[in-house]
Write a protein that holds these residues in place. Structure first.
Motif, mmCIF file in Angstrom:
data_model
loop_
_atom_site.group_PDB
_atom_site.id
_atom_site.type_symbol
_atom_site.label_atom_id
_atom_site.label_comp_id
_atom_site.label_asym_id
_atom_site.label_seq_id
_atom_site.Cartn_x
_atom_site.Cartn_y
_atom_site.Cartn_z
ATOM 1 N N SER A 123 -0.414 1.217 -1.566
ATOM 2 C CA SER A 123 -0.620 0.592 -2.883
ATOM 3 C C SER A 123 -2.112 0.515 -3.214
ATOM 4 C CB SER A 123 -0.018 -0.807 -2.904
ATOM 5 O OG SER A 123 -0.732 -1.658 -2.035
ATOM 6 N N TRP A 124 -2.952 0.243 -2.218
ATOM 7 C CA TRP A 124 -4.391 0.072 -2.487
ATOM 8 C C TRP A 124 -5.116 1.413 -2.624
ATOM 9 C CZ3 TRP A 124 -6.739 2.234 1.741
ATOM 10 C CH2 TRP A 124 -6.027 2.206 2.947
ATOM 11 N N VAL A 125 -4.444 2.517 -2.290
ATOM 12 C CA VAL A 125 -5.029 3.821 -2.591
ATOM 13 C C VAL A 125 -4.734 4.163 -4.051
ATOM 14 C CG1 VAL A 125 -4.900 6.300 -2.088
ATOM 15 C CG2 VAL A 125 -4.957 4.649 -0.211
ATOM 16 N N GLU A 126 -3.536 3.833 -4.487
ATOM 17 C CA GLU A 126 -3.190 4.048 -5.901
ATOM 18 C C GLU A 126 -3.911 3.070 -6.812
ATOM 19 O OE1 GLU A 126 1.201 4.075 -5.947
ATOM 20 O OE2 GLU A 126 0.914 5.911 -7.127
ATOM 21 N N HIS A 127 -4.117 1.844 -6.325
ATOM 22 C CA HIS A 127 -4.777 0.811 -7.127
ATOM 23 C C HIS A 127 -5.981 0.274 -6.372
ATOM 24 C CE1 HIS A 127 -1.339 0.611 -9.894
ATOM 25 N NE2 HIS A 127 -0.585 0.707 -8.828
ATOM 26 N N PRO A 128 -7.078 1.035 -6.318
ATOM 27 C CA PRO A 128 -8.246 0.570 -5.542
ATOM 28 C C PRO A 128 -8.776 -0.771 -6.057
ATOM 29 C CG PRO A 128 -8.561 2.833 -6.294
ATOM 30 C CD PRO A 128 -7.340 2.332 -6.969
ATOM 31 N N GLU A 129 -8.389 -1.135 -7.287
ATOM 32 C CA GLU A 129 -8.851 -2.427 -7.811
ATOM 33 C C GLU A 129 -8.330 -3.588 -6.951
ATOM 34 O OE1 GLU A 129 -6.858 -0.318 -9.358
ATOM 35 O OE2 GLU A 129 -5.180 -1.315 -10.347
ATOM 36 N N TYR A 130 -7.224 -3.383 -6.231
ATOM 37 C CA TYR A 130 -6.752 -4.448 -5.332
ATOM 38 C C TYR A 130 -7.812 -4.778 -4.285
ATOM 39 C CZ TYR A 130 -1.955 -3.592 -7.043
ATOM 40 O OH TYR A 130 -0.836 -3.453 -7.812
#
Lengths: 204, 204, 204
Positions: free
Chosen positions: C56-63
């Motif tokens: 998930s944090w690769v798709e959404h680095p904003e996390y």
């Protein structure tokens, strides 16, 4: 060129890892495993997180032989190594920047976003040492001491930044490595520390 | 046949793991998790490293039920188990060689090089115990005590060697298991140890 | 809706994780890494085990940015946070049930068997905290204290059960979350504990 530096770096990492194992009275098997985990663990964690197979040491099993040999050698010549402490600190710093660059390059190849490329460099550079400390039952040194992970991030940032400016890859690598190395070595020399967060309240 | 031995082995591993959890005052959830990690963790780590999915316990969720049941049973009959210590040491040794053979076979199926096949056997046989010790906040026993990982490597080496000589797979398994078991049990009986590397100098 | 709760939950997890890091005198890098591991580690471990990429944090680095920011904020306002302890315990409980539901949903998407769906929920809800404790060199709290993993299993079981009865997904989520939250908060309030298994005999 980067490949030769990589081989030097994993040998140096394996040798210093062997001394950590010795501090915990490990036997020869433990020494080899700690050396493998330290020298090859960073790239392995990165590959697992980004689903990038096969592992480098599966494609090049000779890395396992080289690092195990280096670790056992280090255990034999531990006394001499202690005298060459400075050399090994330099080689460890070299390893940090080389691993970081390689980690960034692999993340670039699989088209990951900018932040993740930096993180990939940091994981490749630092995760091996974290795994070593976990297996030696210590709070990872990385989290507490010295400008280590930060030097990795700075290396990665310069590498990416210079590339963005249109410089050839080789130039970006060389400049980023020099800056990262300088930062790391100066931080050792002058004992720079990142600000620490100390909190003593019981929470649970 | 190997499958039946595997089931016996994961039950034995889960039961002895439960006692480790008890030494850390864990509750029933902790006992089950430590049992799962110990009994199934070796194969899980191997599968992650070699990108070999799905996990055995995803295909056979009954393994989770069996090992959790065995762990809770062990917590209930802990007193009796202590008296049967020798039996469980034997079963643990059996588990080591069975896990090792299975690990080698899986690496053979995916055509990995020789050294990696041996390593796959060792990881399958030993990584569960390492994870257990990390979760129980101890320096892994494997790295410090007894001929454990070495027995795994010897088992794998004989298995591969006999296969190379052209013997049928079944023969290679039986001979390798007997030799591995013998080595492990003799090392317990006579308290054989691998040479230890003790190093006290401060490095960092 | 679940997504908004997820963001709130990872922020809360990152902030409490920062205090754990402070208890070990970590620097800012350590604080960020512990926050990432705690807030995002559960889903990461689940994805590795079930070969579900990308993270998930690769798709959404904003996390990564949000949680790092929250962790550093927590380090700055640690004193104030201590006074809002109850609020953070509530948010942590919310995180547990939200992570659990998300973990169950992902396992449902890839058609895993029932037991594995429950386990996926538990891993997503709990593994982050276990990794945090391992990196902070502590026996995972989860294994010893309070009705935590159990609240996760109960949440998952109600979610699956209500779905099986033919209720719409949204209804199953809401009811399961309320029951899970209630169980977790009551267990904190009345200091409920799972039965503990204490065993002192030396085995090895």
């Amino acid at each position: 060129m980067l490949h030769i530096l990589y081989i030097i770096a994993i040998i140096a990492e394996a040798m210093t890892a062997a001394l950590s194992a010795g501090r915990r009275d490990m036997d020869w098997v433990g020494v080899c495993i700690i050396a493998w985990v330290t020298a090859l663990g960073g790239g392995t964690v990165r590959n697992i997180l980004f689903n990038h197979y096969p592992m480098s040491w599966v494609e090049h099993p000779e890395y396992l032989v080289i690092t195990a040999g280096a670790a056992i050698l280090a255990a034999i010549i531990a006394r001499i190594m202690t005298k060459m402490k400075t050399l090994f600190l330099y080689l460890d710093a070299l390893g940090l920047v080389v691993f970081t660059i390689i980690g960034c390059q692999i993340a670039e190849q699989i088209n990951l976003p900018m932040i993740i490329i930096l993180l990939s460099g940091m994981i490749t550079g630092c995760a091996g040492g974290v795994l070593r400390d976990v297996l030696c039952n210590e709070v990872p040194l990385l989290f507490r001491k010295e400008v280590y992970a930060s030097a990795s991030i700075v290396t990665g940032a310069f590498y990416l930044g210079i590339e963005q400016l249109g410089a050839p890859n080789g130039v970006a690598i060389v400049i980023a490595c020099i800056i990262g190395l300088a930062l790391r070595l100066l931080s050792i020399k002058y004992n720079w520390q990142m600000p620490k967060f100390v909190y003593r309240e019981e929470w649970h």
